[in-house]
Enzyme design. Structure first.
Site, PDB file in Angstrom:
ATOM      1  N   ASP A  37       0.874  -1.178   0.000  1.00 54.17           N
ATOM      2  CA  ASP A  37       0.000   0.000   0.000  1.00 54.17           C
ATOM      3  C   ASP A  37       0.912   1.228   0.000  1.00 54.17           C
ATOM      4  O   ASP A  37       2.071   1.144   0.390  1.00 54.17           O
ATOM      5  CB  ASP A  37      -0.880  -0.038   1.254  1.00 54.17           C
ATOM      6  N   THR A  39      -0.086   5.103   0.735  1.00 57.83           N
ATOM      7  CA  THR A  39      -0.265   6.161   1.727  1.00 57.83           C
ATOM      8  C   THR A  39      -0.238   5.611   3.152  1.00 57.83           C
ATOM      9  O   THR A  39      -1.033   4.735   3.500  1.00 57.83           O
ATOM     10  CB  THR A  39      -1.600   6.889   1.476  1.00 57.83           C
ATOM     11  N   ASP A 231      -1.441  -0.156   5.954  1.00 60.01           N
ATOM     12  CA  ASP A 231      -1.623   0.534   7.235  1.00 60.01           C
ATOM     13  C   ASP A 231      -3.036   0.362   7.777  1.00 60.01           C
ATOM     14  O   ASP A 231      -3.376   0.915   8.817  1.00 60.01           O
ATOM     15  CB  ASP A 231      -1.266   2.025   7.115  1.00 60.01           C
TER      16      ASP A 231
HETATM   17  P1  ADP Z   1      -3.735   4.650  -0.884  1.00 59.48           P
HETATM   18  O1  ADP Z   1      -4.120   3.430  -1.651  1.00 59.48           O
HETATM   19  O2  ADP Z   1      -2.609   5.390  -1.530  1.00 59.48           O
HETATM   20  O3  ADP Z   1      -3.461   4.361   0.568  1.00 59.48           O
HETATM   21  P2  ADP Z   1      -6.501   5.545  -0.485  1.00 59.48           P
HETATM   22  O4  ADP Z   1      -7.104   4.303  -1.037  1.00 59.48           O
HETATM   23  O5  ADP Z   1      -6.601   5.770   0.979  1.00 59.48           O
HETATM   24  O6  ADP Z   1      -4.961   5.697  -0.975  1.00 59.48           O
HETATM   25  O7  ADP Z   1      -7.169   6.799  -1.211  1.00 59.48           O
HETATM   26  C1  ADP Z   1      -7.189   6.874  -2.628  1.00 59.48           C
HETATM   27  C2  ADP Z   1      -7.546   8.253  -3.105  1.00 59.48           C
HETATM   28  O8  ADP Z   1      -8.889   8.573  -2.703  1.00 59.48           O
HETATM   29  C3  ADP Z   1      -6.705   9.367  -2.539  1.00 59.48           C
HETATM   30  O9  ADP Z   1      -5.552   9.588  -3.303  1.00 59.48           O
HETATM   31  C4  ADP Z   1      -7.665  10.556  -2.600  1.00 59.48           C
HETATM   32  O10 ADP Z   1      -7.667  11.108  -3.893  1.00 59.48           O
HETATM   33  C5  ADP Z   1      -9.005   9.920  -2.344  1.00 59.48           C
HETATM   34  N1  ADP Z   1      -9.416  10.003  -0.928  1.00 59.48           N
HETATM   35  C6  ADP Z   1      -9.575   8.984  -0.058  1.00 59.48           C
HETATM   36  N2  ADP Z   1     -10.004   9.414   1.148  1.00 59.48           N
HETATM   37  C7  ADP Z   1     -10.115  10.746   1.056  1.00 59.48           C
HETATM   38  C8  ADP Z   1     -10.512  11.791   1.959  1.00 59.48           C
HETATM   39  N3  ADP Z   1     -10.891  11.584   3.225  1.00 59.48           N
HETATM   40  N4  ADP Z   1     -10.507  13.050   1.480  1.00 59.48           N
HETATM   41  C9  ADP Z   1     -10.152  13.313   0.223  1.00 59.48           C
HETATM   42  N5  ADP Z   1      -9.766  12.382  -0.672  1.00 59.48           N
HETATM   43  C10 ADP Z   1      -9.750  11.118  -0.273  1.00 59.48           C
HETATM   44 MG    MG Z   2      -3.293   3.608   2.872  1.00 66.72          MG
END
Ligand code: ADP
Ligand code: MG
Length: 332
Positions: A37, A39, A231
């Site tokens: 993952d 973020t 995470d």
């Molecule tokens: P990753 O896979 O990198 O951990 P996430 O799946 O958590 O990312 O989120 C994917 C995308 O969705 C983010 O890059 C963002 O554009 C959007 N996103 C998710 N949650 C939020 C939030 N609370 N506020 C704004 N955008 C969000």
């Molecule tokens: Mg994440």
């Protein structure tokens, strides 16, 4: 559970690696696919807001205040970045009347009279992305689009920092025999490509949480043993589906500890290659112990059958290999 595994699990716990069972050590020792993952896992998970673009009637301050209100009770690191930026500009954080988190996409909220959506292009997107957004994306930034009453009013950009130990840790995992490493992210294509290139790994972007599970299953169906590091924010189901799900950054997300098979008690990527090393060492000792017991019993049975060893002595001798196994396992 073989004693060697118990010894290893104990030793690992002292280093901050909580392993929930011996079978995960076995899976780690034969794992050939590592999924990551982004973020909060590869990155520190504390993105900073870098740009606020006003697209029409609203000012930057108004857009930021509106987005911060919508993100008021979201646990996502991006929400935290939005709130922080609003506070830094001296804006008051309003409470939304209604709030809904959409995993992997963003949030929807009712703020006063306004229906607000904040999130990725997939949450709000139809048609062509504004040119200013594309430009920010080319800088490798994560974009949050802000929509009020159906109108796209602004774009927020955020940048996160790669955890410094990641490149070396991944190189070591590869050296330890994990042939395929792949980044799975809900973030946009350009952010994913830039990071993947820097780390020398494969990637898939724009993934929803359920897509992450599907990727894990896809590799498993091809006969691979899959380890996933996440995470727990949006990726807990994928962690649970993996042969070994490893939760990073445990302090923040109890859900991750629940879903994962291994939990890291420190946010330190050096623990990941350490975990693979512990697993392969353990399985070597387990095999050695099994071989030793089998050989010992064969000799004992033969001697007893030939009448060389009296039955009482043979029975007593049965417990001796345990001492050898204990001694061998204590090396872990
Ligand atoms: P990753 O896979 O990198 O951990 P996430 O799946 O958590 O990312 O989120 C994917 C995308 O969705 C983010 O890059 C963002 O554009 C959007 N996103 C998710 N949650 C939020 C939030 N609370 N506020 C704004 N955008 C969000
Ligand atoms: Mg994440």
């Amino acid at each position: 559970t073989p004693i060697a595994m118990i010894a290893s699990i104990g030793a690992a716990a002292r280093r901050g690696l909580l392993i929930k069972g011996g079978k995960y050590l076995e899976a780690l020792a034969r794992a050939d696919v590592l999924l990551l993952d982004k973020t909060g896992t590869l990155t520190l998970g504390r993105p900073q807001l870098t740009d606020v673009v006003a697209l029409n009637s609203m000012s930057q301050e108004e857009i930021l205040a509106l987005a911060a209100a919508a993100e008021r009770s979201s646990e996502h690191p991006l929400a935290e970045a939005v709130r922080e930026a609003a506070v830094a500009r001296g804006l008051a954080l309003r409470d939304p009347e209604q709030f809904e988190a959409i995993p992997g996409l963003g949030v929807r909220a009712q703020v006063g009279e306004a229906h607000v959506a904040v999130g990725s292009w997939r949450l709000i997107g139809n048609g062509v992305q504004p040119a200013s957004a594309t430009e920010l994306e080319q800088q490798g930034k994560t974009l949050l689009f802000v929509v009020r009453n159906g109108e796209l009013v602004g774009v927020l950009a955020a940048a996160d920092t790669l955890r410094p130990e990641v490149p070396v840790a991944l190189a070591e995992v590869r050296r330890l025999g994990v042939g395929h490493i792949e980044l799975l992210t809900g973030d946009n294509e350009r952010v994913a490509a830039a990071l993947a290139e820097r780390l020398g790994v494969a990637y898939r972007a724009n993934l929803m949480p359920e897509h992450k599970i599907a990727v894990v299953k896809e590799y498993q169906e091809q006969g691979h043993t899959v380890v996933m590091v996440g995470d727990g924010v949006n990726d807990a189901p994928a962690l649970a589906q993996a042969d070994v799900g490893i939760a990073m950054g445990v302090v923040g997300t109890p859900l991750a500890i629940e879903a994962a098979h291994v939990a890291l008690m420190h946010e330190d990527w050096r623990l990941i290659p350490e975990l693979f090393r512990i697993a392969s060492r353990t399985m070597r000792v387990v095999k050695l112990n099994l071989g030793f017991t089998a050989a010992y019993n064969l000799v004992g049975l033969s001697l007893a059958a030939l009448g060389i060893l009296p039955p009482v002595l043979a029975a007593a001798a049965q417990s001796l290999p345990d001492i050898g196994i204990l001694a061998n396992s204590s090396r872990l």
